[in-house]
Structure formats: structure tokens, C-alpha cells
Design a protein around this motif. Structure first.
Motif, short mmCIF file in Angstrom:
data_model
loop_
_atom_site.label_atom_id
_atom_site.label_comp_id
_atom_site.label_asym_id
_atom_site.label_seq_id
_atom_site.Cartn_x
_atom_site.Cartn_y
_atom_site.Cartn_z
N ARG A 8 -7.05 -4.55 3.10
CA ARG A 8 -7.86 -5.76 3.30
C ARG A 8 -9.19 -5.42 3.94
O ARG A 8 -10.24 -5.92 3.53
N LEU A 122 -4.66 -11.25 -2.29
CA LEU A 122 -3.86 -11.37 -1.07
C LEU A 122 -2.76 -12.40 -1.28
O LEU A 122 -3.03 -13.54 -1.68
N ALA A 127 -2.33 -12.79 3.54
CA ALA A 127 -3.41 -13.78 3.39
C ALA A 127 -3.42 -14.80 4.51
O ALA A 127 -4.49 -15.30 4.89
#
Length: 233
Positions: A8, A122, A127
Motif C-alpha cells: 500500500r 485494496l 482498505a
């Protein structure tokens, strides 16, 4: 696919994190006094307390309270822990046996944005993360998976280009995620304090739920299917 936090960061996806003052303790117990398909959400001054059925007389407990207190409870011997648990549960619910080891952990409100970038998607707690009140974090994760599976089926059937899947997924999921994060945060703030000005509002909300079956059905629909797909009774 679910993206781990390092991925991420590599994708330069922003991440908003706000810790709660509370933590959560989870444990499975054998419980008397509740039906095998009956769930409970107890609103206590120190935080919500969920009692979730696992089948038969087994239940998953999710106990919210200040984290230092939960860490003390985590270290108790089984008999002492069951005594503390009995003091927290209503009289009709009797915890008889621990089925696993209690575990305490911190809780935070988290949201990564955007949900996709450069072909990465995600899903689940990569997420978003919410307070576990009402079990909405798990429901939200399953809805992520359901939408992704549906879109993957459209790609396989030739109705959607593979390069369009990440953007379509993000467009369909952001509103549900935002509403659930706001709702769970509001529930925790409303029911986890003793502010005199909020007490009448809390009593009114609980009284309405107790007396209006249609409102209970609407609440269950919002919790199961998401606030964007309410089914009116």
C-alpha cells in the motif's frame, strides 16, 4: 487481491488512522441463557459488548473497554476471568467454560484512499478498519469480496475489460465503506459515555427499536447488506 501495508505504501495510497481510547478483548465461551441463533449487543458505559453465536452453546464475545483494563483481564486465570465476565454480562447469560484464550488488542478507525491505484486493489482490512461494534467490520469485508467476485465474473464473461475492474470496484465500494465507518464511530461515541445530554437520545433510540419491528428489520438490513442496499420491510 488484498494488499499488505508495505504494498500500500509502495503504491502511494494514503492511509488515515485514528485510534480509539478503547480496546477490544475477544474470547469464545460456552454460554447458557441465549438461543443458539441469538446475538446480543450490550451497550455499557465502558464500551459495547457483543455476544455472537457460533452454533450450539458456543459464543464469541467481543468486549470493548479501556485497553489497560482488558490487558489485565487477559492475564487472569480462567476462574477469575469467568468471575469478571459474569459481572459484565446480564444475569440471564451465564458463561460456563472458556473455549480459547482471551486476547486483547487496540482498536482504530482506518481508511485507505484511493481503493485502487496502478492496477492494485485494496480489499477488506487492507482498505478499512472500524470499531467492532455490531460486527460491521466483518460484514464490510465480505461485501468487498462479493463486489470483487461479481466484477471478476463480468470480466470472465467478456462484459467488462480487465483494466476497468479496479476503477469499477473502487467506485462501487467507497460510499458503503464511508457510511459504515461513520455509523460505527457514531454508535461508539453515543453509547460509550455518560454525558447527560446524550442519555435521553440513547433511551429514545433503544425504545424505538424495542417497539418498532419494522425499524429492527431495517437496521438488520443495513447491517447485513450495507446502508446503500436497504430493504424496506
Amino acid at each position: 487481491m488484498a494488499i499488505t501495508p508495505p504494498r500500500r505504501r509502495t503504491a502511494r495510497i494514503r492511509h488515515w488512522h485514528r485510534p480509539y481510547r478503547q480496546g477490544c478483548l475477544t474470547v469464545q465461551v460456552r454460554l447458557r441463557g441465549s438461543e443458539a441463533d441469538q446475538a446480543w449487543e450490550l451497550f455499557r458505559p465502558e464500551g459495547p459488548f457483543a455476544v455472537l453465536p457460533l452454533g450450539g452453546d458456543a459464543f464469541q464475545l467481543v468486549w470493548s473497554a479501556p485497553l489497560p483494563r482488558l490487558q489485565q483481564l487477559e492475564r487472569l486465570e480462567p476462574v477469575a476471568f469467568l468471575d469478571a465476565l459474569s459481572a459484565a454480562l446480564p444475569e440471564r447469560l451465564q458463561a460456563e467454560v472458556l473455549l480459547d484464550q482471551p486476547r486483547a488488542f487496540p482498536v482504530a478507525l482506518e481508511w485507505a484512499w484511493p481503493l485502487q491505484r496502478r492496477g492494485l486493489v485494496l480489499v477488506g482490512e487492507a482498505a478499512h478498519r472500524s470499531h467492532p461494534v455490531g460486527g460491521q467490520g466483518l460484514n464490510l469485508c465480505w461485501r468487498d469480496v462479493a463486489v470483487l467476485q461479481q466484477l471478476a465474473g463480468q470480466v470472465q464473461a467478456g462484459r467488462l475489460a480487465a483494466r476497468q475492474l479496479p476503477g469499477r470496484y473502487a467506485a462501487r465500494r467507497w460510499l458503503d465503506i464511508a457510511l459504515v465507518l461513520l455509523a460505527t464511530d457514531a454508535l461508539v461515541r453515543l453509547f460509550s459515555n455518560r454525558q447527560p445530554l446524550l442519555l435521553p437520545l440513547r433511551r429514545l433510540g433503544l425504545a424505538l427499536l424495542a417497539r418498532a419491528p419494522w425499524l429492527r428489520a431495517l437496521s438488520l438490513s443495513a447491517m447485513s447488506d450495507g446502508p446503500c442496499r436497504l430493504r424496506w420491510p
